[in-house]
Design an enzyme around this catalytic site. Structure first.
Site, short mmCIF file in Angstrom:
data_model
loop_
_atom_site.label_atom_id
_atom_site.label_comp_id
_atom_site.label_asym_id
_atom_site.label_seq_id
_atom_site.Cartn_x
_atom_site.Cartn_y
_atom_site.Cartn_z
N SER A 133 0.84 -1.19 0.00
CA SER A 133 0.00 0.00 0.00
C SER A 133 0.88 1.24 0.00
O SER A 133 1.99 1.23 0.54
CB SER A 133 -0.89 0.02 1.24
OG SER A 133 -1.56 1.25 1.36
N TYR A 146 -2.67 -0.06 10.48
CA TYR A 146 -2.59 -0.44 9.08
C TYR A 146 -1.26 -0.01 8.47
O TYR A 146 -0.58 -0.80 7.82
CB TYR A 146 -3.75 0.19 8.32
CG TYR A 146 -3.83 -0.18 6.87
CD1 TYR A 146 -4.48 -1.34 6.46
CD2 TYR A 146 -3.24 0.62 5.90
CE1 TYR A 146 -4.55 -1.69 5.13
CE2 TYR A 146 -3.30 0.28 4.57
CZ TYR A 146 -3.96 -0.87 4.18
OH TYR A 146 -4.01 -1.21 2.86
#
Length: 280
Positions: A133, A146
């Site tokens: 990501s 995250y």
């Protein structure tokens, strides 16, 4: 080419399976928890080995490796795509959320890679593509767990790239930004002309996975301009933090289709939340 894709039941994983199915002679192994979705996809693709597994189950990696060995006896491409995230500040969610996020976004992928490395070595030249990501390069408020998991995933990927190159296994990295999927439709961003350009599609991520796998690229961002944000974080860390703390930065928060969880970062948009045991 024998290719295994995790998180294949929807979103980026499904788009990647569809894209790889167009490669001449490809044979796919589809992994996710939702077996009925995988079987439907396999039928559309003209056949595939379907393995309905929860990757957080510590025995899943060994079972998957055994099934691949029994069916194909080799593996040419591994796409570590399954992942999930839950929004909230560290003060709100604490170490427990950090632990569960790292479990699916790093440890589950590492266990599966460990189990499949012997097959990848025997099939060399082969490849691994880790779908991380942009949040693994640039963290935002409300996504601390995250981002921590994706920063770790990227660091592991960089080291694995160097370690496996002598064995003929290329390890590539793909960093999605905001990707519109059924779980994360990105309504807030798509609905504003000023931010619509920031949202990409699972199909474009699938093309980046091809680039970072068989194509031999070391790293790809989707959309490509997100690489500038990662560079700015290194060159102008104070400026980037000020922007992300501003009204413009906080306006980048998005919600899921159900509206019960916020998208926890700019990337990795709900590729297979079912792999974590959390239902959509």
């Amino acid at each position: 080419m024998i290719a295994l894709i995790t998180g294949a039941s929807s979103g980026i994983g499904e788009a990647t399976a569809r894209r790889l199915a167009r490669e001449p002679g490809s044979q796919l192994v589809l992994v996710a928890r939702r077996g009925e979705r995988l079987r439907a996809l396999a039928q559309v693709l003209g056949g595939a080995l379907v393995l309905a597994e929860d990757l957080t189950d510590e025995g899943a990696a060994a079972r998957i490796a055994e099934a691949v060995e029994a069916e194909h006896g080799r593996l040419d491409m591994l796409v570590n795509n399954a992942g999930a995230g839950w929004s909230g500040t560290f003060a709100q969610q604490g170490a427990a959320n950090l632990r569960r996020t790292i479990e699916i976004n790093l440890l589950a992928q590492a266990r599966l890679t460990e189990a499949l490395l012997p097959a990848l070595h025997r099939s060399a030249p082969s490849c691994i593509v880790n779908v991380a990501s942009t949040s693994g390069r640039v963290a935002r408020p409300g996504s601390s767990a995250y981002s921590a998991s994706k920063f770790a995933f990227i660091g592991w990927t960089d080291a694995l790239h160097l370690e496996e190159a002598p064995h003929g296994v290329h390890v590539g990295l793909v960093n999605p930004g905001f990707i519109a999927t059924e779980g994360f439709p990105q309504r807030e961003l798509v609905g504003r002309a000023s931010t619509r350009w920031m949202v990409s599609t699972p199909e474009k991520v699938a093309e980046a996975i091809i680039d970072a796998g068989p194509g031999g690229r070391a790293e790809r961002y989707v959309p490509r301009p997100y690489a500038l944000a990662a560079a700015a974080r290194l060159l102008l860390p104070g400026g980037v933090r000020r922007v992300l703390a501003s009204r413009d930065g906080t306006a980048l928060s998005t919600t899921t289709a159900a509206g019960t969880h916020a998208a926890s970062a700019a990337g990795d948009q709900e590729r297979d939340r079912a792999a974590t045991g959390a239902d959509r």
